[in-house]
Design an enzyme around this catalytic site. Structure first.
Site, short mmCIF file in Angstrom:
data_model
loop_
_atom_site.label_atom_id
_atom_site.label_comp_id
_atom_site.label_asym_id
_atom_site.label_seq_id
_atom_site.Cartn_x
_atom_site.Cartn_y
_atom_site.Cartn_z
N GLU A 89 -8.17 8.72 12.05
CA GLU A 89 -7.18 7.85 12.69
C GLU A 89 -5.78 8.42 12.59
O GLU A 89 -4.99 8.35 13.53
CB GLU A 89 -7.26 6.44 12.10
N ASP B 162 -8.14 -0.22 5.22
CA ASP B 162 -9.07 -0.69 6.24
C ASP B 162 -10.40 0.04 6.15
O ASP B 162 -11.48 -0.58 6.17
CB ASP B 162 -8.47 -0.51 7.63
N SER C 169 -20.13 1.62 26.08
CA SER C 169 -19.48 0.48 25.45
C SER C 169 -19.77 -0.78 26.24
O SER C 169 -19.40 -0.88 27.42
CB SER C 169 -17.97 0.69 25.38
N ASP D 180 0.82 -1.22 0.00
CA ASP D 180 0.00 0.00 0.00
C ASP D 180 0.85 1.26 0.00
O ASP D 180 0.59 2.20 -0.77
CB ASP D 180 -0.99 -0.01 1.18
#
Length: 386
Positions: free
Chosen positions: A159, A171, A67, A36
């Site tokens: 991210e 991803d 959560s 990548d």
């Protein structure tokens, strides 16, 4: 956990019922490793493990989250976004809100319950799953119009810049754009992509060595530098190249003497891995699972010998898989030095394969691995709670 359990948790947390359910899958890369950042090709699939967020929109700009995995509650305002070291899982959701707002989108708050069955730290991209689920939810509750590629890029930005992890685009791309019974061939240079059929006769089994990847950061940076050095040296004779993506095996055969031995091996992995990935897509399109499996074995050997990012446990897992019935191919997946292997297995032999693999790996290492049988699933969805 099922929808009823999530609904009960939502009612217990907020005294009402959810109105929306967002879902985004984990992923595994079938072939195309360390290509990548060399502007090459990858071939991931979305898997049947995911992160779910049950939600109810709010009239203000508060986000309240619970959560179930961490048994933890957080509340934050969309007007004051910062990472939360005390609840790191929530930083991915905060980061998505930050990235969307940085692009000028006006967001609305929500109450949410988060749960996932993507193993954390196993290389199946639980982080992208929670990012993409949150992004789809923010888009829905805020009545936005955002195309999937843009959404994936903003999740990557969250991210990279908010959480501080320098991930690539694969991803978030597959979590957003995955399609059931298909891999996604992604060109990491121009972000073009096409779905590639994976026959339902094949299942994906992910096997976790339980070795966590302590060397990845330094070795990853070194591999990137070695690839850049190969390009710099080869530009003297191949002036049109800007990345190893532009180099062929024939080029390396002709000009390999310009490279030091280690640099040549690193370049050979990337160049041949790009070729294997493109050939792998063709094999899958032809329904040739045996041929694709052979390319997976070749990929692992190249990652082990030329790129030097395997480890004894990953090698042991691949060799243990070779002994099992129903296997088409196996290889390490992810950055390396630990983590998981990916196995392509005949769908009717999955249970037998998994049992045999666990026993064979335990004999070799003394450790019983975590093994996850998956189907190839769709990308992210958001739907009314029914």
């Amino acid at each position: 956990m099922d929808r009823h359990a999530i609904a009960r948790a939502f009612a217990a947390a907020y005294g009402t019922a959810p109105t929306l359910l967002a879902r985004a899958p984990g992923r595994v890369n079938l072939i195309g490793e360390h290509t990548d950042y060399n502007e090459g090709f990858v071939l991931p699939v979305a898997i049947s493990r995911a992160v779910w967020i049950a939600a109810r929109p709010r009239a203000d700009r508060q986000v309240r989250l619970f959560s179930l995995n961490f048994d933890q509650r957080v509340t934050f305002s969309l007007d004051t976004l910062a990472p939360d070291a005390s609840a790191p899982w929530s930083s991915y959701i905060r980061g998505v809100a930050w990235a969307l707002q940085a692009e000028g989108y006006r967001l609305r708050g929500f109450d949410g319950v988060v749960w996932g069955d993507v193993p954390i730290g196993a290389g199946l991209s639980s982080s992208a799953a929670i990012e993409v689920a949150a992004a789809r939810l923010f888009v829905a509750v805020s009545d936005l119009d955002l195309d999937p590629v843009r959404l994936a890029l903003l999740c990557q930005r969250a991210e990279n810049e908010f959480v501080g992890v320098r991930c690539g685009i694969m991803d978030q791309f597959i979590a957003t754009l995955g399609r059931r019974h298909h891999a996604l061939l992604i060109d990491c240079r121009d972000l073009s992509y096409r779905p590639v059929p994976v026959q339902p006769a094949a299942a994906v089994v992910v096997a976790d060595t339980l070795v966590r990847r302590g060397l990845v950061a330094s070795e990853y940076n070194q591999r990137r530098a070695e690839c850049e050095e190969a390009v710099r040296r080869l530009q003297a004779v191949l002036p049109g190249i800007r990345a190893l993506r532009d180099v062929t095996s024939a080029d390396l055969e002709r000009y390999g003497t310009l490279l030091p031995a280690v640099i040549w091996r690193r370049a050979r992995h990337v160049v041949t891995e790009n070729e294997r990935t493109l050939e792998g897509a063709r094999r899958l399109e032809q329904g040739d699972l045996v041929g694709f499996g052979q390319l997976m074995f070749a990929s692992h050997a190249s990652l082990r010998d030329d790129y030097a990012v395997s480890c004894p446990e990953l090698d042991a897992m691949v060799e243990a898989a070779r002994e099992q019935p129903g296997l088409y191919g196996a290889r390490m997946t992810g950055a390396g030095f630990g983590g998981c292997t990916v196995n392509l297995v005949a769908a009717g032999r999955v249970a037998e394969f998994c049992q045999g693999l666990m026993a064979a790996y335990a004999r070799r290492t003394g450790q019983v691995p975590q093994v996850y049988a998956c189907t190839v699933d769709d990308g992210a969805t958001v739907e009314p709670w029914a």
